[in-house]
Design a protein around this motif. Structure first.
Motif, PDB file in Angstrom:
ATOM      1  N   ILE A   4     -35.018  16.640  25.681  1.00  8.12           N
ATOM      2  CA  ILE A   4     -34.845  17.837  24.313  1.00  8.12           C
ATOM      3  C   ILE A   4     -36.296  18.311  23.582  1.00  8.12           C
ATOM      4  N   SER A   5     -37.005  17.706  25.080  1.00  6.73           N
ATOM      5  CA  SER A   5     -38.693  18.775  24.910  1.00  6.73           C
ATOM      6  C   SER A   5     -38.429  20.041  24.735  1.00  6.73           C
ATOM      7  N   SER A   6     -37.106  20.243  25.460  1.00  8.45           N
ATOM      8  CA  SER A   6     -36.661  22.107  25.069  1.00  8.45           C
ATOM      9  C   SER A   6     -36.814  22.232  23.829  1.00  8.45           C
TER      10      SER A   6
ATOM     11  N   TYR B   1     -40.117  10.553  25.845  1.00 11.84           N
ATOM     12  CA  TYR B   1     -38.616  10.022  25.180  1.00 11.84           C
ATOM     13  C   TYR B   1     -38.393  11.456  25.403  1.00 11.84           C
ATOM     14  N   ALA B   2     -39.239  12.395  24.621  1.00 10.74           N
ATOM     15  CA  ALA B   2     -38.827  14.127  24.461  1.00 10.74           C
ATOM     16  C   ALA B   2     -38.549  14.668  26.170  1.00 10.74           C
ATOM     17  N   LYS B   3     -39.228  14.124  26.599  1.00 12.19           N
ATOM     18  CA  LYS B   3     -39.240  14.954  28.161  1.00 12.19           C
ATOM     19  C   LYS B   3     -38.404  14.042  29.007  1.00 12.19           C
ATOM     20  N   GLN B   4     -37.640  12.981  28.631  1.00 13.06           N
ATOM     21  CA  GLN B   4     -37.153  12.391  29.286  1.00 13.06           C
ATOM     22  C   GLN B   4     -35.025  12.514  28.533  1.00 13.06           C
ATOM     23  N   ARG B   5     -35.481  12.378  27.033  1.00 12.05           N
ATOM     24  CA  ARG B   5     -34.142  12.056  26.510  1.00 12.05           C
ATOM     25  C   ARG B   5     -33.205  13.834  26.942  1.00 12.05           C
ATOM     26  N   GLN B   6     -32.122  14.186  27.852  1.00 13.13           N
ATOM     27  CA  GLN B   6     -31.062  14.996  27.723  1.00 13.13           C
ATOM     28  C   GLN B   6     -29.821  14.617  26.914  1.00 13.13           C
TER      29      GLN B   6
ATOM     30  N   ILE C  15     -38.253  19.935  17.748  1.00 16.48           N
ATOM     31  CA  ILE C  15     -38.589  19.108  18.998  1.00 16.48           C
ATOM     32  C   ILE C  15     -40.215  19.186  19.066  1.00 16.48           C
ATOM     33  N   GLN C  16     -40.658  20.198  19.636  1.00 15.40           N
ATOM     34  CA  GLN C  16     -41.229  20.865  20.183  1.00 15.40           C
ATOM     35  C   GLN C  16     -42.568  21.168  18.858  1.00 15.40           C
ATOM     36  N   TRP C  17     -41.787  21.492  17.781  1.00 14.41           N
ATOM     37  CA  TRP C  17     -42.740  22.068  16.684  1.00 14.41           C
ATOM     38  C   TRP C  17     -43.339  20.242  16.190  1.00 14.41           C
ATOM     39  N   MET C  18     -42.206  19.493  15.701  1.00  9.01           N
ATOM     40  CA  MET C  18     -42.269  17.898  15.319  1.00  9.01           C
ATOM     41  C   MET C  18     -44.469  17.706  16.056  1.00  9.01           C
ATOM     42  N   LEU C  19     -43.823  17.483  17.720  1.00 11.01           N
ATOM     43  CA  LEU C  19     -44.158  17.060  18.311  1.00 11.01           C
ATOM     44  C   LEU C  19     -46.058  17.416  18.858  1.00 11.01           C
ATOM     45  N   ALA C  20     -45.829  19.125  18.431  1.00 13.10           N
ATOM     46  CA  ALA C  20     -47.217  19.871  18.102  1.00 13.10           C
ATOM     47  C   ALA C  20     -47.919  19.465  16.455  1.00 13.10           C
ATOM     48  N   ASP C  21     -47.124  19.591  15.941  1.00 16.69           N
ATOM     49  CA  ASP C  21     -47.744  18.995  14.272  1.00 16.69           C
ATOM     50  C   ASP C  21     -48.339  17.240  14.589  1.00 16.69           C
TER      51      ASP C  21
END
Lengths: 260, 383
Positions: free
Chosen positions: B274-276, B263-268, B280-286
């Motif tokens: 939003i993955s940029s 979703y993070a890669k698709q959602r603009q 969000i990146q830190w959340m995903l990493a954790d």
């Protein structure tokens, strides 16, 4: 009863690329799977085994890696597997393929029923099944959607038509090609997978089959692919408007002008 | 991470993955909504031999033990935590028979359980006896060649659907915890009926139900182990099954994470995916790191059990506690990443958050797990 299931390994894609020089499929870099229609043939073979206590054999013609497809069929419950593989068979068209498979089946000897998927998802010809039955000179029923019964050496099946179906009886041995309506292929079982992993796959080459070189491989294939192209998109049609009588008149005029 | 699975383990994982993607994910939302028991999925699992992977070969299983069971539970949970628990709960009900059953009992029950022809369930919890399991009131009174069971069990997973129940009941109330015994009770035994089916927050595909025993007469041959061994059997069973709950938690977390990442890669938003954004990146990493840590702990613990390491209570409690806390955190964060959409039932993510919660509660709350861990730490210190 002895059942033989013929399968083909195909690229796992609907977007098949063609080599423009050779006019053949580009298989490199595309994962291979069992032709989806053949999965129904395998499942039906296993069901016949479960219902009537048949011995089942799966065969395929292809490069050595087609062994994977055979093992998958074994993991679903097929008893034995034979791989027909030789450089001499490379480039076979549907005629040479069905000739080779028919002879391999003749070499197996004892068979009552041959099952094939209705067609392969890469070539889409639907010719190999019927070709095998012709080479073996046995009856065939194509597009089978249900086997009603097998009794006293007679098989009764339902053959799918656009509207409704035919009920056809045939003496055994015979060949059926099956459509996806016939069943829902099972997933492999763990015990089946372990058995398939260890199973010995019989490999028959030209040495074992000793077929007429005139009838095998590229040179034995009468089909010549002259050109492969994407047909030009159809030009948009004309829309006639007005009341029905008016439209009918316009249409008649247009058709007349097309003829003249 | 590469956990250096053997060919066999890889094969099991791949098969479970295939079943999860093809047969479970497509029906997960339906069962969550209807709360019907997912018999279709159980049939597929049975046909694929997955109910037998931890049951000894001489009783029709594959003899592969706990680690492969965890691999399967994890893969199924990635698609649906509810359907996965129907499978795992049958294992929970089967373990006591494998561990403490005599030859006759094993021969009688294990082949059907291995083939998935019957499901099992484990019945300990009562309205007044949750974390304090020794407070159970169900009694089993010996009369000649029979035991007479009376009492009520509740919150029993697979209740009503399973056909083989391992039930803990008091044979001698004066002895407290040492007065409990374990019995095999079959569905359809006169005097054994089912009460209320629970309406749950999550894992709604699974059945959670009351078991009612009213002068339920069972043959004395159905006693597991000896009288008074009820709690030992319970503890040993949980030691074996906790990695399964932990694996369920890892699977739920992984499933939610994958949806959130996609979703993070698709959602603009603000003209960018939003993955940029670093937030969000830190959340995903954790999330990914926590899942991997939980998985490593679960796998290590399951492998310990399979290699015959004794005293695994602490490790098994650590795995269950950590993995389920991770599942709760990761699924909550996954809903957060999907924002308003994540909160809606049209999206699959909120179900993961609801399914995750139970893993912190059942088979010993995470508070009880901490007690077990601490007790063991202190015991080891004293050695």
């Amino acid at each position: 009863m002895n059942v033989i299931v013929c399968i083909k390994q195909v690229p796992q894609t609907t977007d098949v690329k063609i080599n423009p020089q050779t006019n053949t499929l580009i298989r490199e870099g595309v994962e291979s799977i069992i032709n989806p229609f053949d999965m129904y043939a395998i499942e039906e073979g296993v069901r016949i085994k479960e219902k009537y206590g048949a011995n089942t054999t799966v065969i395929t013609m292809g490069p050595p890696q087609a062994e994977e497809a055979l093992r998958e069929a074994l993991s679903m419950g097929i008893d034995e597997a034979i791989l027909i593989s030789d450089r001499a068979y490379a480039g076979s068209d549907t005629w040479a393929t069905s000739y080779t498979l028919a002879n391999a089946i003749r070499k197996i000897g004892n068979f009552d029923l041959i099952l094939c998927g209705k067609q392969a998802s890469d070539g889409d010809t639907a010719q190999v099944g019927p070709g095998i039955s012709s080479h073996l000179d046995i009856p065939q029923v194509t597009y089978v959607k249900r086997i009603q019964q097998i009794k006293d050496n007679i098989i009764r099946v339902e053959r799918m038509m656009e509207e409704g179906y035919h009920v056809i009886e045939s003496p055994l041995p015979c060949l059926l090609t099956v459509v996806k309506e016939i069943n829902e292929p099972r997933l492999p079982s763990l015990k089946g997978m372990l058995r398939a992993k260890q199973a010995k796959i019989t490999v028959w080459t030209q040495k074992e089959l000793n077929l007429d070189p005139q009838h095998i491989g590229l040179s034995g294939s009468p089909t010549q692919v002259i050109k492969i192209f994407t047909p030009a998109p159809r030009a948009g049609g004309q829309i006639l408007s007005g009341d029905p009588e008016e439209i009918a008149g316009k249409l008649l005029e247009l058709l007349k002008s097309e003829i003249s | 991470m590469d956990y250096l699975l053997t060919d066999e383990e890889r094969m099991i994982k791949d098969l479970a993955y295939k079943i999860a993607e093809e047969k479970i994910r497509p029906v997960a939302a339906k069962y969550d909504q209807t709360e019907e028991f997912p018999w279709e999925a159980m049939k597929v699992l049975a046909q694929s031999d997955l109910f037998g992977i931890f049951i000894p070969e001489e009783y029709g299983g594959m003899g592969l033990k706990v680690f492969p069971l965890c691999l399967v539970t994890e893969e199924l949970s990635r698609a649906c935590g509810g359907i996965a628990v129907c499978y795992a709960a049958s294992a929970l009900g089967t373990f006591p028979i494998i561990l403490f059953g005599n030859e006759e009992q094993k021969k009688k029950y294990l082949p059907d359980l291995a083939g998935g022809k019957r499901l099992a369930a484990f019945a300990l919890t009562e309205p007044e006896a949750g974390s304090d399991a020794s407070a159970i009131k169900t009694t089993a009174k010996k009369e000649g060649n029979y035991y007479i069971l009376n009492g009520l069990k509740h919150f029993i997973t697979n209740g009503g659907e399973a056909e083989v129940y391992v039930v803990i009941a008091m044979t001698d109330k004066t002895k407290g915890a040492r007065g409990a015994s374990a019995f095999i009770v079959e569905k359809n035994t006169p005097g054994f009926s089912f009460g209320k089916k629970e309406d749950k927050l999550g894992i709604r595909a699974s059945s959670t139900r009351e078991l009612i025993f009213t002068d339920c007469k069972i043959p004395k041959e159905n006693l597991l182990g000896k009288e008074g061994m009820g709690f030992i059997i319970t503890m040993k069973t949980f030691d074996m099954s906790r990695p399964g709950v932990a694996a369920q938690a890892v699977g739920i977390a992984q499933g939610a994470f994958e949806i959130a990442l996609r979703y993070a890669k698709q959602r603009q938003q603000f003209d960018k995916p939003i993955s940029s954004f670093q937030g969000i990146q830190w959340m995903l990493a954790d999330m990914a790191t926590q899942i991997e840590a939980a998985r490593a702990l679960v796998y290590a613990c399951a492998r310990e059990i399979d290699n015959g390491i004794k005293d695994i209570a602490k490790d098994s409690a650590m795995a269950k506690m950590f993995a389920s806390d991770v599942a709760m955190k990761v699924t909550t964060d996954a809903v957060q990443i999907l924002g308003g959409y994540g909160y809606m039932r049209d999206y699959p993510i909120e179900k993961y958050m609801r399914d995750a919660k139970i893993t912190q509660i059942y088979e010993g709350t995470n508070q009880i797990q901490r007690n077990i861990i601490a007790l063991q730490l202190i015991k080891e210190m004293a050695k």
